[in-house]
Write an enzyme that holds these catalytic residues in place. Sequence first.
Site, PDB file in Angstrom:
ATOM      1  N   GLY A  47       0.835  -1.197   0.000  1.00  0.00           N
ATOM      2  CA  GLY A  47       0.000   0.000   0.000  1.00  0.00           C
ATOM      3  C   GLY A  47       0.865   1.241   0.000  1.00  0.00           C
ATOM      4  O   GLY A  47       2.064   1.174   0.299  1.00  0.00           O
ATOM      5  N   GLN A  52       3.136  10.051   1.323  1.00  0.00           N
ATOM      6  CA  GLN A  52       4.434   9.377   1.284  1.00  0.00           C
ATOM      7  C   GLN A  52       5.270   9.773   0.071  1.00  0.00           C
ATOM      8  O   GLN A  52       6.487   9.596   0.083  1.00  0.00           O
ATOM      9  CB  GLN A  52       4.261   7.844   1.306  1.00  0.00           C
ATOM     10  CG  GLN A  52       3.711   7.332   2.630  1.00  0.00           C
ATOM     11  CD  GLN A  52       3.600   5.825   2.621  1.00  0.00           C
ATOM     12  OE1 GLN A  52       2.621   5.263   2.131  1.00  0.00           O
ATOM     13  NE2 GLN A  52       4.625   5.137   3.114  1.00  0.00           N
ATOM     14  N   CYS A 100       6.590  -0.252   6.969  1.00  0.00           N
ATOM     15  CA  CYS A 100       6.131   0.910   6.201  1.00  0.00           C
ATOM     16  C   CYS A 100       7.260   1.361   5.286  1.00  0.00           C
ATOM     17  O   CYS A 100       8.423   1.412   5.705  1.00  0.00           O
ATOM     18  CB  CYS A 100       5.741   2.021   7.157  1.00  0.00           C
ATOM     19  SG  CYS A 100       5.185   3.528   6.341  1.00  0.00           S
ATOM     20  N   LEU A 101       6.898   1.728   4.061  1.00  0.00           N
ATOM     21  CA  LEU A 101       7.906   2.203   3.098  1.00  0.00           C
ATOM     22  C   LEU A 101       8.568   3.502   3.578  1.00  0.00           C
ATOM     23  O   LEU A 101       9.670   3.818   3.145  1.00  0.00           O
ATOM     24  CB  LEU A 101       7.260   2.410   1.722  1.00  0.00           C
ATOM     25  CG  LEU A 101       6.764   1.120   1.042  1.00  0.00           C
ATOM     26  CD1 LEU A 101       5.912   1.468  -0.176  1.00  0.00           C
ATOM     27  CD2 LEU A 101       7.910   0.217   0.642  1.00  0.00           C
ATOM     28  N   HIS A 142      -3.719   1.179   8.211  1.00  0.00           N
ATOM     29  CA  HIS A 142      -2.347   1.693   8.091  1.00  0.00           C
ATOM     30  C   HIS A 142      -2.290   2.837   7.071  1.00  0.00           C
ATOM     31  O   HIS A 142      -1.733   3.902   7.357  1.00  0.00           O
ATOM     32  CB  HIS A 142      -1.404   0.548   7.688  1.00  0.00           C
ATOM     33  CG  HIS A 142       0.018   0.970   7.485  1.00  0.00           C
ATOM     34  ND1 HIS A 142       1.053   0.539   8.278  1.00  0.00           N
ATOM     35  CD2 HIS A 142       0.583   1.804   6.570  1.00  0.00           C
ATOM     36  CE1 HIS A 142       2.193   1.114   7.870  1.00  0.00           C
ATOM     37  NE2 HIS A 142       1.932   1.871   6.820  1.00  0.00           N
ATOM     38  N   GLU A 143      -2.890   2.622   5.905  1.00  0.00           N
ATOM     39  CA  GLU A 143      -2.829   3.649   4.851  1.00  0.00           C
ATOM     40  C   GLU A 143      -3.595   4.904   5.248  1.00  0.00           C
ATOM     41  O   GLU A 143      -3.126   6.020   5.030  1.00  0.00           O
ATOM     42  CB  GLU A 143      -3.361   3.108   3.520  1.00  0.00           C
ATOM     43  CG  GLU A 143      -2.571   1.959   2.908  1.00  0.00           C
ATOM     44  CD  GLU A 143      -1.068   2.128   2.954  1.00  0.00           C
ATOM     45  OE1 GLU A 143      -0.566   3.265   2.826  1.00  0.00           O
ATOM     46  OE2 GLU A 143      -0.370   1.123   3.138  1.00  0.00           O
ATOM     47  N   HIS A 146      -1.901   7.339   7.467  1.00  0.00           N
ATOM     48  CA  HIS A 146      -0.972   8.266   6.798  1.00  0.00           C
ATOM     49  C   HIS A 146      -1.656   9.594   6.470  1.00  0.00           C
ATOM     50  O   HIS A 146      -1.014  10.640   6.461  1.00  0.00           O
ATOM     51  CB  HIS A 146      -0.440   7.656   5.496  1.00  0.00           C
ATOM     52  CG  HIS A 146       0.710   6.715   5.679  1.00  0.00           C
ATOM     53  ND1 HIS A 146       1.942   7.114   6.153  1.00  0.00           N
ATOM     54  CD2 HIS A 146       0.829   5.385   5.434  1.00  0.00           C
ATOM     55  CE1 HIS A 146       2.769   6.073   6.193  1.00  0.00           C
ATOM     56  NE2 HIS A 146       2.116   5.011   5.770  1.00  0.00           N
TER      57      HIS A 146
HETATM   58 NI    NI Z   1       3.085   3.141   5.590  1.00  0.00          NI
END
Ligand code: NI
Length: 177
Positions: A47, A52, A100-101, A142-143, A146
Site C-alpha cells: 500500500g 508518502q 512501512c515504506l 495503516h494507509e 498516513h
Molecule cells: Ni506506511
Amino acid sequence: MAIRTVLKMGDPILLKVASKVEKFGTLEINTLIQDMHDTMEALEGAGLAAPQIGVSQQVVIFGVKFNQRYPDAEEVPYTVLLNPVLTPLTQEVEQDWEGCLSVPGLRGMVPRFTRLRYRGVDQYGKPIDRTVGGFHARVVQHECDHLQGILYPMRITDFRLFGYTEVMFPGQMLVDE
Ligand code: NI
C-alpha cells in the site's frame, strides 16, 4: 509514469493532515495515482498513501496479489481510495507485525481493529463501500493513518516488539505498506 521518492519518517509532510480531494478524474489525480502505483510496484509494497510521495491529499492505494513467495499472505483487491472514512465494527483489536515504506528496515507490532467498514470514492468519484476484516482491514487502517499524519510506530504499545527486520526476521522478504 514515474517512480517517485518515498519520504521517510522525520519529514514534516508525513505528519500533516491531508486535504480532501475536490475534483475527480482530472489529469492531476490520474497522474498522481499512476505515480503512486508505479512507486508501490517498484518497491513491492502492499500500500501507499499520497503524503508518502509528498502530496498531502487524501489518496491511498493498496493491494496484495497471491505470490508463491508468500503463500500465506492474504489477498487484498487492488484499490484506489480517495477521501476515506473508516468505521470500526468491533472494539476487538489484534496485534500483528507491520512495516512501512517510510520507515524502511524496521518492523513493529501494531494493534488494529479486526473488522471495519470503509467508505470513500475511487479516482473518478465512484463510491466505494466495503466491510472487511483481517489483513485487508489492517492495510486500510495503516494507509488511512498516513492521511492523518500518523505513522505506525506511533501506535506501538510494546516497544520491545519494534526492531530491525534483518535482526527479527533474518532472510525473510516482508511487505511494507
Ligand atoms: Ni506506511
